[in-house]
Write an enzyme that holds these catalytic residues in place. Sequence first.
Site, PDB file in Angstrom:
ATOM      1  CG  HIS A  98      -0.278   0.183   2.526  1.00 29.85           C
ATOM      2  ND1 HIS A  98      -0.829   0.908   3.547  1.00 29.85           N
ATOM      3  CD2 HIS A  98       0.901  -0.269   3.003  1.00 29.85           C
ATOM      4  CE1 HIS A  98      -0.034   0.889   4.592  1.00 29.85           C
ATOM      5  NE2 HIS A  98       1.025   0.174   4.295  1.00 29.85           N
ATOM      6  CB  CYS A 136       4.542   5.103   4.978  1.00 30.80           C
ATOM      7  SG  CYS A 136       5.441   4.143   6.209  1.00 30.80           S
ATOM      8  CG  HIS A 182       5.401   0.685   2.416  1.00 29.44           C
ATOM      9  ND1 HIS A 182       4.682   1.852   2.228  1.00 29.44           N
ATOM     10  CD2 HIS A 182       5.015   0.200   3.626  1.00 29.44           C
ATOM     11  CE1 HIS A 182       3.908   2.063   3.284  1.00 29.44           C
ATOM     12  NE2 HIS A 182       4.085   1.082   4.141  1.00 29.44           N
ATOM     13  CG  HIS A 234       3.236  -3.588   5.986  1.00 28.08           C
ATOM     14  ND1 HIS A 234       4.225  -3.155   6.838  1.00 28.08           N
ATOM     15  CD2 HIS A 234       2.684  -2.465   5.460  1.00 28.08           C
ATOM     16  CE1 HIS A 234       4.264  -1.840   6.842  1.00 28.08           C
ATOM     17  NE2 HIS A 234       3.346  -1.398   6.007  1.00 28.08           N
ATOM     18  CG  ASP A 281      -2.422 -13.589   0.812  1.00 31.34           C
ATOM     19  OD1 ASP A 281      -1.462 -12.942   1.288  1.00 31.34           O
ATOM     20  OD2 ASP A 281      -2.323 -14.777   0.440  1.00 31.34           O
ATOM     21  CG  HIS A 282       0.360 -12.548  -2.341  1.00 31.00           C
ATOM     22  ND1 HIS A 282       0.119 -13.371  -1.260  1.00 31.00           N
ATOM     23  CD2 HIS A 282       1.696 -12.591  -2.558  1.00 31.00           C
ATOM     24  CE1 HIS A 282       1.263 -13.911  -0.866  1.00 31.00           C
ATOM     25  NE2 HIS A 282       2.236 -13.450  -1.621  1.00 31.00           N
ATOM     26  CD  GLU A 300       2.067  -0.814   9.474  1.00 31.75           C
ATOM     27  OE1 GLU A 300       1.463  -0.257   8.545  1.00 31.75           O
ATOM     28  OE2 GLU A 300       2.637  -0.200  10.400  1.00 31.75           O
TER      29      GLU A 300
END
Length: 149
Positions: A28, A47, A53, A55, A93-94, A138
């Site tokens: 994100h 960020c 970037h 997580h 996810d992904h 996070e």
Amino acid sequence: MEGYTINAETITERIGYITRVQSFSSCHRLHSKALSDEENKKVFGKCNNPNGHGHNYKVEVTVRGKIDRRTGMVMNLTDLKQYIEEAIMIPLDHKNLDKDVPYFADVVSTTENLAVFIWDSLVKLLPPTLLYEIKVHETDKNIVVYRGE
């Protein structure tokens, strides 16, 4: 307490908490349309990188309810696993949260807002009043807790 016994028949209800942990990876960019580019850089720092970037999030989903006297469960963990798949894994996810998840088109994809998104998605699937808490890790040091308030 010596000599103290509990008659299971006299207990009206017991409340239990079940937590299931699930991990997923997403990327994100922290960026608010309500702020100028300069303000976004000041508020979100690195960020706010235009390329985003990622997580490896860890989510703890906790449900709270009466322990059923017949089954001994607050809820079936197989069902909870399926709800988590639908509410978290499939949409998040992904994925690029900002580009792939419509909710974040106009909502900043902070971990706080991610916890709200997960809550709102799960509360639609779970039996009423069962969802107790969403905890999103996070990083190892940054954790958000949301309880629907």
